[in-house]
Design an enzyme around this catalytic site. Structure first.
Site, PDB file in Angstrom:
ATOM      1  N   SER A 150      -4.142  15.632   5.271  1.00  0.00           N
ATOM      2  CA  SER A 150      -3.160  14.996   4.385  1.00  0.00           C
ATOM      3  C   SER A 150      -1.921  15.830   4.099  1.00  0.00           C
ATOM      4  O   SER A 150      -1.009  15.357   3.414  1.00  0.00           O
ATOM      5  CB  SER A 150      -3.822  14.611   3.060  1.00  0.00           C
ATOM      6  OG  SER A 150      -4.646  13.485   3.236  1.00  0.00           O
TER       7      SER A 150
ATOM      8  N   LYS B 224       1.231  14.070   4.715  1.00  0.00           N
ATOM      9  CA  LYS B 224       1.932  13.193   3.771  1.00  0.00           C
ATOM     10  C   LYS B 224       3.271  13.764   3.300  1.00  0.00           C
ATOM     11  O   LYS B 224       4.105  13.015   2.782  1.00  0.00           O
ATOM     12  CB  LYS B 224       1.023  12.868   2.588  1.00  0.00           C
ATOM     13  CG  LYS B 224      -0.175  11.988   2.961  1.00  0.00           C
ATOM     14  CD  LYS B 224      -0.996  11.603   1.739  1.00  0.00           C
ATOM     15  CE  LYS B 224      -2.136  10.649   2.084  1.00  0.00           C
ATOM     16  NZ  LYS B 224      -3.300  11.321   2.662  1.00  0.00           N
TER      17      LYS B 224
ATOM     18  N   SER C  67      -3.139  11.993  -3.024  1.00  0.00           N
ATOM     19  CA  SER C  67      -3.359  11.974  -1.576  1.00  0.00           C
ATOM     20  C   SER C  67      -4.039  10.680  -1.135  1.00  0.00           C
ATOM     21  O   SER C  67      -4.879  10.685  -0.228  1.00  0.00           O
ATOM     22  CB  SER C  67      -4.193  13.187  -1.138  1.00  0.00           C
ATOM     23  OG  SER C  67      -3.959  13.491   0.213  1.00  0.00           O
TER      24      SER C  67
ATOM     25  N   LYS D 155       0.830  20.496  -1.560  1.00  0.00           N
ATOM     26  CA  LYS D 155       0.092  19.413  -0.887  1.00  0.00           C
ATOM     27  C   LYS D 155      -1.202  19.965  -0.316  1.00  0.00           C
ATOM     28  O   LYS D 155      -1.218  21.019   0.315  1.00  0.00           O
ATOM     29  CB  LYS D 155       0.918  18.775   0.233  1.00  0.00           C
ATOM     30  CG  LYS D 155       0.274  17.503   0.788  1.00  0.00           C
ATOM     31  CD  LYS D 155       0.299  16.388  -0.229  1.00  0.00           C
ATOM     32  CE  LYS D 155      -0.677  15.265   0.092  1.00  0.00           C
ATOM     33  NZ  LYS D 155      -2.081  15.602  -0.235  1.00  0.00           N
TER      34      LYS D 155
END
Length: 312
Positions: A86, A89, A143, A250
């Site tokens: 993720s 993203k 997420s 992140k």
């Protein structure tokens, strides 16, 4: 008679030697049994303060760079290609914002957004309708894969066009070893290196929206089937720690990628970009990040003291 005594003596010695070998093997087996820390992906050396002052991290790939100067403070297997889960993203967010699409446009979560690859869960039921701006927040903070999928699916040229835009953006950022296959990170063909991800974090940091969203501890949104707002917590627990000054963050996880974490954080008055990939164990990436911060603070203090002595 003598022959019997001799045979008994030989058998006794053989039995004693065999018993000793078994005992030694058992002790070795016991001493080699992995500790709980090792099972979590952290070696014994990593769970202790390093007396030699050297930084050791459990993550398979790690890179620490001073954002202002470009100085590399620490590097570990930084050019190995690996799935990034993720962390993808961040690229999804940049492509979404670059498109200058109306952020108040309402987008529905559909069956196309349901994860059938990894069967990951989501707090966004099919039929939920939210503005693009809220889907972006939920994708980055929690997420959420359905949110990220919906963002890609509602790109002017569809999800395929969105993925193409992700790869074009990567080339523009000189992320020459990176490849993107979907906007969620669930596809293990979302690949990059620690070196390329430093470039991506630097680029993402230029977006005020991404900085603000990824450092938000939690967000509430109204979703289908709930009368009260649903809470979406940030997947990086360090955001909620008062001893961290984080400017961008992140996380990511799929089995092929392990636990991943990328951050921009102020440490000892300097903006640092931290990339940690392929960590295993529930707290390994956070433990690595904390270890990194303490190491930088310690080395900065030593450098300051040495400089002060020279100046005096």
């Amino acid at each position: 008679m003598r022959e019997r005594i001799r045979l008994f003596f030989i058998l006794s010695i053989t039995f004693f030697l065999a018993l000793s070998a078994i005992s030694v093997e058992a002790k070795q087996s016991k001493s080699n049994k992995p500790s709980k820390a090792e099972l979590a992906g952290i070696s014994r050396a990593d769970t202790k303060t390093n007396k030699d002052g050297l930084l050791r991290v459990a993550s398979s790939n790690a890179l620490i760079v001073n954002q202002n100067t470009g100085e590399v403070l620490f590097a570990k297997d930084t050019n190995t290609l690996t799935s990034i889960a993720s962390v993808t993203k961040l690229m999804t967010a940049m492509v979404t914002l670059d498109a200058n699409l109306p952020m108040d446009e309402e987008i529905a979560i559909t069956n196309e957004d349901v994860d059938t690859l990894k069967n990951s869960s989501s707090k966004l039921p099919v039929g939920t309708v939210l503005p693009r701006s809220e889907l972006l927040k939920i994708a980055l903070i929690a997420s959420d894969n359905r949110a990220a999928s919906a963002l890609g699916r509602n790109y002017p040229t569809g999800k395929a066009g969105f993925v193409n835009a992700m790869n074009i953006k990567a080339l523009q950022l000189d992320m020459t070893r990176s490849e993107f296959a979907d906007p969620t990170g669930l596809n293990n063909h979302n690949m990059s290196t620690a070196e390329d991800l430093v470039k991506m974090v630097k680029a993402a940091y230029q977006y005020p929206e991404i900085r603000e969203i990824t450092t938000t501890a939690s967000y509430e949104a109204y979703v289908k089937g709930h009368h009260a707002p649903v809470n979406f917590n940030n997947t990086n627990g360090l955001i909620r720690k008062s001893d961290w000054i984080i400017g961008l963050s992140k996380t990511g996880f799929i089995q092929e990628a392990g636990k991943c974490l990328v951050m921009q954080a102020m440490i000892s008055g300097q903006p640092m970009i931290i990339v940690l990939l392929k960590s295993y164990g529930s707290a390994t990436r956070s433990a690595d990040a904390n270890r990194i911060r303490k190491w930088i603070e310690k080395t900065s203090s030593i450098s300051y003291l040495n400089q002060s002595k020279q100046d005096s």
